[in-house]
Motif scaffolding. Structure first.
Motif, PDB file in Angstrom:
ATOM      1  N   GLU A   1      79.859  44.666 -56.848  1.00  8.00           N
ATOM      2  CA  GLU A   1      81.313  44.531 -56.945  1.00  8.00           C
ATOM      3  C   GLU A   1      81.993  45.881 -56.723  1.00  8.00           C
ATOM      4  N   ASP A   2      81.402  46.918 -57.277  1.00  8.60           N
ATOM      5  CA  ASP A   2      81.948  48.259 -57.108  1.00  8.60           C
ATOM      6  C   ASP A   2      81.904  48.701 -55.645  1.00  8.60           C
ATOM      7  N   SER A   3      80.904  48.205 -54.904  1.00 10.31           N
ATOM      8  CA  SER A   3      80.751  48.637 -53.515  1.00 10.31           C
ATOM      9  C   SER A   3      81.881  48.141 -52.616  1.00 10.31           C
ATOM     10  N   MET A   4      82.635  47.150 -53.061  1.00  7.15           N
ATOM     11  CA  MET A   4      83.802  46.726 -52.278  1.00  7.15           C
ATOM     12  C   MET A   4      84.763  47.895 -52.097  1.00  7.15           C
ATOM     13  N   GLN A   5      85.158  48.491 -53.232  1.00  4.71           N
ATOM     14  CA  GLN A   5      86.138  49.576 -53.181  1.00  4.71           C
ATOM     15  C   GLN A   5      85.516  50.900 -52.750  1.00  4.71           C
ATOM     16  N   VAL A   6      84.232  51.086 -53.056  1.00  4.14           N
ATOM     17  CA  VAL A   6      83.607  52.387 -52.824  1.00  4.14           C
ATOM     18  C   VAL A   6      82.982  52.488 -51.442  1.00  4.14           C
ATOM     19  N   ARG A   7      82.416  51.384 -50.940  1.00  6.53           N
ATOM     20  CA  ARG A   7      81.676  51.431 -49.675  1.00  6.53           C
ATOM     21  C   ARG A   7      82.414  50.743 -48.525  1.00  6.53           C
ATOM     22  N   VAL A   8      82.745  49.471 -48.691  1.00  3.51           N
ATOM     23  CA  VAL A   8      83.317  48.718 -47.571  1.00  3.51           C
ATOM     24  C   VAL A   8      84.738  49.180 -47.264  1.00  3.51           C
ATOM     25  N   GLY A   9      85.602  49.172 -48.265  1.00  9.43           N
ATOM     26  CA  GLY A   9      87.008  49.484 -48.042  1.00  9.43           C
ATOM     27  C   GLY A   9      87.264  50.804 -47.341  1.00  9.43           C
ATOM     28  N   PRO A  10      86.751  51.922 -47.858  1.00 11.88           N
ATOM     29  CA  PRO A  10      87.089  53.224 -47.278  1.00 11.88           C
ATOM     30  C   PRO A  10      86.404  53.531 -45.945  1.00 11.88           C
ATOM     31  N   GLN A  11      85.459  52.688 -45.522  1.00 13.65           N
ATOM     32  CA  GLN A  11      84.675  53.059 -44.340  1.00 13.65           C
ATOM     33  C   GLN A  11      85.086  52.329 -43.067  1.00 13.65           C
ATOM     34  N   ILE A  12      85.971  51.336 -43.174  1.00 21.00           N
ATOM     35  CA  ILE A  12      86.343  50.562 -41.980  1.00 21.00           C
ATOM     36  C   ILE A  12      87.857  50.606 -41.802  1.00 21.00           C
TER      37      ILE A  12
ATOM     38  N   LEU B   1      76.917  50.228 -40.280  1.00 21.82           N
ATOM     39  CA  LEU B   1      77.338  48.829 -40.338  1.00 21.82           C
ATOM     40  C   LEU B   1      76.176  47.923 -40.743  1.00 21.82           C
ATOM     41  N   GLN B   2      74.977  48.243 -40.287  1.00 24.63           N
ATOM     42  CA  GLN B   2      73.808  47.486 -40.744  1.00 24.63           C
ATOM     43  C   GLN B   2      73.668  47.587 -42.264  1.00 24.63           C
ATOM     44  N   GLY B   3      73.947  48.770 -42.802  1.00 26.53           N
ATOM     45  CA  GLY B   3      73.896  48.940 -44.251  1.00 26.53           C
ATOM     46  C   GLY B   3      74.967  48.136 -44.962  1.00 26.53           C
ATOM     47  N   LEU B   4      76.171  48.084 -44.392  1.00 23.82           N
ATOM     48  CA  LEU B   4      77.241  47.293 -45.003  1.00 23.82           C
ATOM     49  C   LEU B   4      76.906  45.803 -44.970  1.00 23.82           C
ATOM     50  N   ILE B   5      76.239  45.362 -43.900  1.00 24.24           N
ATOM     51  CA  ILE B   5      75.791  43.965 -43.833  1.00 24.24           C
ATOM     52  C   ILE B   5      74.765  43.690 -44.926  1.00 24.24           C
ATOM     53  N   LEU B   6      73.845  44.625 -45.132  1.00 20.58           N
ATOM     54  CA  LEU B   6      72.879  44.468 -46.224  1.00 20.58           C
ATOM     55  C   LEU B   6      73.589  44.373 -47.573  1.00 20.58           C
ATOM     56  N   LEU B   7      74.588  45.224 -47.778  1.00 16.11           N
ATOM     57  CA  LEU B   7      75.346  45.167 -49.030  1.00 16.11           C
ATOM     58  C   LEU B   7      76.034  43.819 -49.194  1.00 16.11           C
ATOM     59  N   ALA B   8      76.584  43.296 -48.100  1.00 14.06           N
ATOM     60  CA  ALA B   8      77.264  41.998 -48.170  1.00 14.06           C
ATOM     61  C   ALA B   8      76.281  40.887 -48.516  1.00 14.06           C
ATOM     62  N   MET B   9      75.070  40.956 -47.963  1.00 12.34           N
ATOM     63  CA  MET B   9      74.050  39.957 -48.290  1.00 12.34           C
ATOM     64  C   MET B   9      73.646  40.064 -49.756  1.00 12.34           C
ATOM     65  N   GLN B  10      73.467  41.297 -50.228  1.00  9.18           N
ATOM     66  CA  GLN B  10      73.109  41.478 -51.633  1.00  9.18           C
ATOM     67  C   GLN B  10      74.213  40.952 -52.544  1.00  9.18           C
TER      68      GLN B  10
ATOM     69  N   GLY C   1      91.680  49.088 -44.411  1.00  9.85           N
ATOM     70  CA  GLY C   1      92.443  48.099 -43.657  1.00  9.85           C
ATOM     71  C   GLY C   1      91.612  47.153 -42.826  1.00  9.85           C
ATOM     72  N   GLY C   2      90.274  47.373 -42.751  1.00  5.78           N
ATOM     73  CA  GLY C   2      89.433  46.535 -41.906  1.00  5.78           C
ATOM     74  C   GLY C   2      88.325  45.850 -42.687  1.00  5.78           C
ATOM     75  N   THR C   3      87.754  44.806 -42.090  1.00  4.21           N
ATOM     76  CA  THR C   3      86.653  44.064 -42.691  1.00  4.21           C
ATOM     77  C   THR C   3      85.354  44.356 -41.944  1.00  4.21           C
ATOM     78  N   ILE C   4      84.266  43.872 -42.493  1.00  2.00           N
ATOM     79  CA  ILE C   4      82.980  43.987 -41.797  1.00  2.00           C
ATOM     80  C   ILE C   4      83.052  43.274 -40.450  1.00  2.00           C
ATOM     81  N   GLU C   5      83.749  42.141 -40.394  1.00  2.47           N
ATOM     82  CA  GLU C   5      83.903  41.446 -39.112  1.00  2.47           C
ATOM     83  C   GLU C   5      84.620  42.330 -38.098  1.00  2.47           C
TER      84      GLU C   5
END
Length: 560
Positions: free
Chosen positions: A362-373, A396-405, A439-443
């Motif tokens: 849950e923390d990785s949303m704000q810490v990993r996905v949000g600030p990197q895209i 991006l492969q790592g962010l996909i792994l995080l999303a799967m986890q 401002g962006g998503t993994i997609e």
């Protein structure tokens, strides 16, 4: 105690006191001489003891290396003795399967697939496109080839077989060590120390320390043998996985200490760097393998294996939580931070600490996905790198792994959008610049890379001296079609497939380099140095990855 003479100097004292004082001083002097002689003798004995211990330790290391070399030689000879002299190219004729046979697919594996995905959803997926069954067969053939090589490889995998000259500063042969990838001899010092950074230019000397390659081999071999066991039920694969895990982590003679203190070491420094923590991130492949062989005879015959391995990783997490290097890696804003979280969550899940894993996801949303895209899909922390396209894929492969986890814990990282912000990003040790993040998503990130992958590479708007693996982009696009809907991705996937075929007609090598040579791009400014693409660490068409997506992260991960 205050006396009438407490404020007097020595020559103002009574003569009887002066005489007594002289005798006391003489006695004290003689006592001090005797004490110094004893101290000197004690130090001499200590030095001799230390020297003897060092010599004994060196002798033990040499004996251990010789024993392990002899063991490896014996095992290799045993392997040669099994070879059929009439076989082609040394292939071993031992009846290990090389093709997928649906009629022999283990019922336990079928039940697991259906339990994780659902029988109707699984059938719908396999029947929705005739190519899906072909993709499965192709994937399993590839897996079996890799697994058979891993099974027949009897080389010792251990940190203790590193060259004597490459033992880390601790002097402990059980300590893992690796060398910093982008560091070269210092041209401004006579001994070349300390090494200096040349980003994007890998120093081939890093291969002189074997620990990094062997650790990755442990994870890779276990992953493929775990998959091979799942698809064929061949018990031998499970036996070899158990052997590899024990040899690297647990056996008294060959174990690795549970830390990465000397990972990504720079010559001229006594400790490794934060970036060395990244060396362990592919451990999830080994954990996936252990899940795949849960019901095997080999694992049931070793009831202490999992508890002992959990104890090892508990100690390892304790080191991470208290290590300055690991804390720096945790705070990284780019792919290093991404894969730190991938690694940490994988270990928490293996230890059964699922609530902590969920909280970190849950923390990785704000810490990993949000600030990197960014809103357009670019990843600004990766596009500043000289090999920007490669690192954009890698992160991006790592962010996909995080999303799967996260999905396995009921969280949706796939559609998370971080706030748009301005932040400072460091370009090098002396220069920083302001950039927009969020401002962006993994997609958005997958589409951004996919769009540029089908164009001429000169249109990529960032520095890029590295090779490109178009297969990886195609696999991510297929993941996106499963997550976000095939209608949104069908045309782009078709364009990517055409680009892949165009890049490497009839050869199956899906790596494009800037000079037109496949997989190797010359590096300007470094004589003889090249940017190379590692051998593909995932089955060619991403089928197993897609099953992981369909199971919402509860079956396997996308191994890369």
């Amino acid at each position: 105690m205050v006396t009438p003479y407490s404020d007097k100097t020595a020559d103002q004292l009574p003569r009887s006191w002066q005489k007594e004082s002289f005798q006391q001083q003489q006695e004290a002097f003689l006592q001090e001489q005797a004490r110094q002689r004893l101290t000197t003798e004690r130090h001499r004995q200590q030095r001799q003891q230390i020297l003897k211990e060092e010599q004994d330790a060196e002798s033990r290391r040499e004996q251990e290396l010789e024993r392990l070399k002899e063991m490896s030689s014996t095992l290799q000879q045993q392997q040669k003795n099994k070879e059929d002299p009439n076989s082609v190219d040394g292939d071993i004729q031992d009846n290990l399967p090389t093709e997928f046979n649906e009629s022999l697919f283990p019922p336990a594996s079928q039940r697991l697939l259906e339990a994780k995905i659902g029988p109707k959803a699984l059938d719908d997926y396999l029947n929705s496109n005739p190519q899906n069954r072909d993709a499965r067969d192709t994937a399993v053939r590839y897996i079996l080839r890799q697994a058979n090589v891993a099974y027949h490889n009897n080389t010792v995998y251990s940190v203790v077989i590193k060259p004597k000259s490459k033992i880390p500063p601790s002097g402990d042969i059980h300590d893992y060590s690796s060398l910093a990838r982008y560091f070269w001899k210092n041209p401004n010092t006579s001994d070349g120390l300390p090494y200096v950074r040349l980003d994007g230019r890998p120093n081939p000397d890093m291969d002189s320390v074997w620990d990094y390659r062997l650790l990755r081999k442990v994870f890779r071999d276990c992953y493929y043998m775990g998959q091979a066991y799942f698809w064929t039920g061949e018990e031998r694969y499970a036996e070899k996985i158990v052997h590899r895990v024990k040899q690297w982590f647990l056996d008294e003679e060959t174990y690795m200490n549970p830390n990465l203190k000397y990972g990504s070491l720079i010559f001229g420094h006594d400790l490794g760097r934060a970036q060395g923590v990244l060396d362990m991130f592919k451990v999830y492949g080994m954990f996936d393998a252990l899940k795949a062989i849960e019901g095997s005879k080999a694992l049931l015959a070793e009831p202490q294996l999992i508890p002992s391995l959990q104890k090892w990783f508990t100690s390892y997490l304790n080191w991470i939580d208290n290590s300055v290097q690991a804390k720096q890696e945790r705070n990284a804003h780019n792919n290093h931070g991404t894969y730190f979280t991938v690694q940490y969550i994988s270990i928490l899940e293996f230890l059964g600490r699922n609530e902590e894993a969920k909280a970190m996801s849950e923390d990785s949303m704000q810490v990993r996905v949000g600030p990197q895209i960014r809103k357009d899909g670019a990843q600004p922390h990766e596009t500043i790198r000289p090999i920007s396209f490669f690192y954009s894929i890698f992160n991006l492969q790592g962010l996909i792994l995080l999303a799967m986890q996260a999905e396995s814990h009921g969280l949706d990282l796939w559609r998370y959008v971080g706030p748009i912000e301005q932040t400072s990003i460091r370009i090098n040790s002396k220069t920083s610049t302001e950039i927009e993040i969020g401002g962006g998503t993994i997609e958005d990130a997958i589409r951004y890379l996919s769009d540029y992958a089908v164009r001429d590479r000169s249109e990529w708007p960032y520095p890029d001296s590295g090779a490109r693996n178009l297969r990886d982009v195609l696999k991510m696009a297929k993941v996106a079609s499963l997550v976000y809907g095939q209608d949104r991705w069908q045309e782009l996937i078709a364009n990517l497939e055409a680009k892949v075929d165009e890049a490497t007609p009839g050869e199956g090598n899906l790596t494009e380099s800037p000079e037109g040579s496949r997989g190797v791009a010359p590096m300007a400014g470094v004589s003889g140095a090249h940017t190379t693409v590692a051998p593909d660490d995932g089955e060619p068409n991403g089928f197993v990855c897609e099953l992981g997506i369909l199971s919402e992260g509860t079956l396997w991960h996308c191994y890369k």
